[in-house]
Write a protein that holds these residues in place. Structure first.
Motif, short mmCIF file in Angstrom:
data_model
loop_
_atom_site.label_atom_id
_atom_site.label_comp_id
_atom_site.label_asym_id
_atom_site.label_seq_id
_atom_site.Cartn_x
_atom_site.Cartn_y
_atom_site.Cartn_z
N CYS A 39 -13.35 26.36 9.86
CA CYS A 39 -14.22 26.79 8.76
C CYS A 39 -15.54 26.09 8.95
O CYS A 39 -15.57 24.86 9.11
N HIS A 40 -16.64 26.84 8.90
CA HIS A 40 -17.94 26.23 9.17
C HIS A 40 -18.30 25.19 8.12
O HIS A 40 -19.01 24.24 8.40
N GLU B 246 -6.02 26.18 0.42
CA GLU B 246 -7.41 25.86 0.12
C GLU B 246 -7.66 26.02 -1.37
O GLU B 246 -7.09 26.81 -2.02
N ASN C 233 -5.25 31.01 4.99
CA ASN C 233 -6.61 31.55 5.18
C ASN C 233 -6.64 32.50 6.37
O ASN C 233 -7.22 32.22 7.41
N CYS D 72 -19.80 26.74 0.36
CA CYS D 72 -19.40 27.96 1.07
C CYS D 72 -20.21 29.15 0.54
O CYS D 72 -20.06 29.53 -0.62
N CYS E 227 -14.69 34.94 5.09
CA CYS E 227 -14.29 33.55 5.33
C CYS E 227 -14.40 33.31 6.83
O CYS E 227 -13.77 34.02 7.63
N SER E 228 -15.17 32.31 7.21
CA SER E 228 -15.36 32.07 8.65
C SER E 228 -14.06 31.60 9.30
O SER E 228 -13.82 31.86 10.48
#
Ligand code: SF4
Length: 351
Positions: free
Chosen positions: A203-204, A351, A144, A302, A116-117
């Motif tokens: 988060c990207h 999330e 997260n 994602c 997870c970014s």
């Protein structure tokens, strides 16, 4: 090769090879069709497992699971489930959270490389150094995060309860909020808290859903409601659009993924624009089939969530891998930060 009830992974892969997809060794022909679903359910029963899927998983993974939901709700289901084995279709920090809440259970993830970014945007060393700068501050971490970061955290939070968690901290105490800058900005805006330091993580996927796209979509769909996840780069823009009157305020809803499902069931709108990872659309359409749900950015997918393929899930159940391990002391400390959050209330969401 592993054999369960006379089925070899190779046999099954061969029978399902009408569409070739990339997959783990020996499973490259596996697709998420009816035969696959029946085999998954058979293997889940054989293992005496509970199969959990996050809202951002592929539709076929969601459809074969026992439970679909957000990360924290799933971890709590894992803890309450009578089964001793949890198969967690999501990213690694989510499976770790399930493990720290269920330390005596076997927790499997179909592909342990599913990272997870956002969780990666703060390391244990970085958090330690930040705490050294503000030794009296209370550390609030979004769920997260890795188990190791949770272990250094005072109180965890989800997007649904982040405001309540920060509001529960005495006003004269400084707050370190990590890792998501957009959620942090949302909390600071709502609470008006000035002694809150926000880590610049993101988060990207969510950061890629930007305000220009949201404004364009809102203009093109003038009657649509907007469901916006607070991790999105566009959360501020959504509030700005509402403030400017470009979109009536009552049509803009900043919601956790669980909150989106509740709102979907209650909305009077015939069209809803959704600003979060596109896997969410599947559950929204199931919850309210009469509503037209549209992604604000249909490229917001994602790649880590999508590493949990039908092939990876089959391999996981056949081989009993990948198993998630968290050392007992890290789990104990991480569990305390999650339980403090639950004690504050409204633990749904995330999330
Ligand atoms: S969508 Fe973003 S926050 Fe969620 S798992 Fe993927 S990288 Fe992490």
């Amino acid at each position: 090769m592993t054999v369960l009830n006379g089925t070899t992974a190779g046999d099954l892969a061969g029978r399902m090879a009408d569409q070739i997809l990339d997959g783990p060794d020996g499973y490259s022909g596996v697709v998420g069709d009816a035969e696959w679903a029946a085999e998954i359910r058979r293997l889940v029963d054989q293992r005496g497992a509970t199969l959990l899927a996050h809202n951002y998983q592929l539709p076929e993974i969601q459809d074969v699971a026992d439970h679909v939901g957000d990360s924290l709700a799933l971890s709590r289901i894992a803890a309450d489930a009578p089964e001793d084995t949890i198969v967690f279709c999501g990213v690694h920090f989510m499976a770790e959270t399930a493990k720290i809440l269920s330390p005596d259970k076997t927790v499997l993830i179909p592909d342990q490389r599913a990272g997870c970014s956002l969780a990666d945007s703060i390391t244990v060393d970085e958090l330690r150094a930040w705490k050294d700068e503000y030794p009296d501050a209370v550390v609030v971490s979004y769920v997260n995060t890795t188990a190791a970061v949770k272990a250094l955290t005072d109180i965890c939070c989800t997007s649904a309860n982040a405001v309540d968690v920060v509001a529960s901290i005495p006003a004269d105490r400084e707050v370190l909020f990590c890792p998501d800058q957009f959620l942090g900005a949302h909390v600071r805006r709502v609470t008006g808290r000035t002694n809150m330091h926000i880590w610049a993580g993101e988060c990207h996927v969510h950061a890629g859903i930007n305000g220009d796209e949201l404004a364009d979509q809102a203009r093109s769909h003038p009657d649509a409601e907007l469901f916006v996840h607070p991790e999105c780069g566009c959360a501020t823009s959504a509030l700005y659009l509402a403030g400017e009157g470009a979109v009536p305020e009552e049509r803009v809803k900043i919601l956790s993924t669980g909150g989106m499902l509740d709102a979907a069931r209650e909305t009077g709108a015939s069209q809803v624009l959704v600003a979060t990872e596109i896997g969410m659309l599947h559950q929204l359409r199931r919850a309210a089939p009469e509503v037209d749900f549209l992604a604000v950015n249909d490229r917001a997918s994602c790649r880590y969530m999508k590493m949990i393929t039908p092939a990876a899930l089959l391999r996981c159940l056949v081989e009993g891998a990948d198993e998630v391990h968290v050392d007992p002391e890290t789990a104990r400390l991480g569990r305390a930060s999650v339980q403090r959050m639950i004690a504050i209330g409204q633990p749904g969401g995330g999330e």
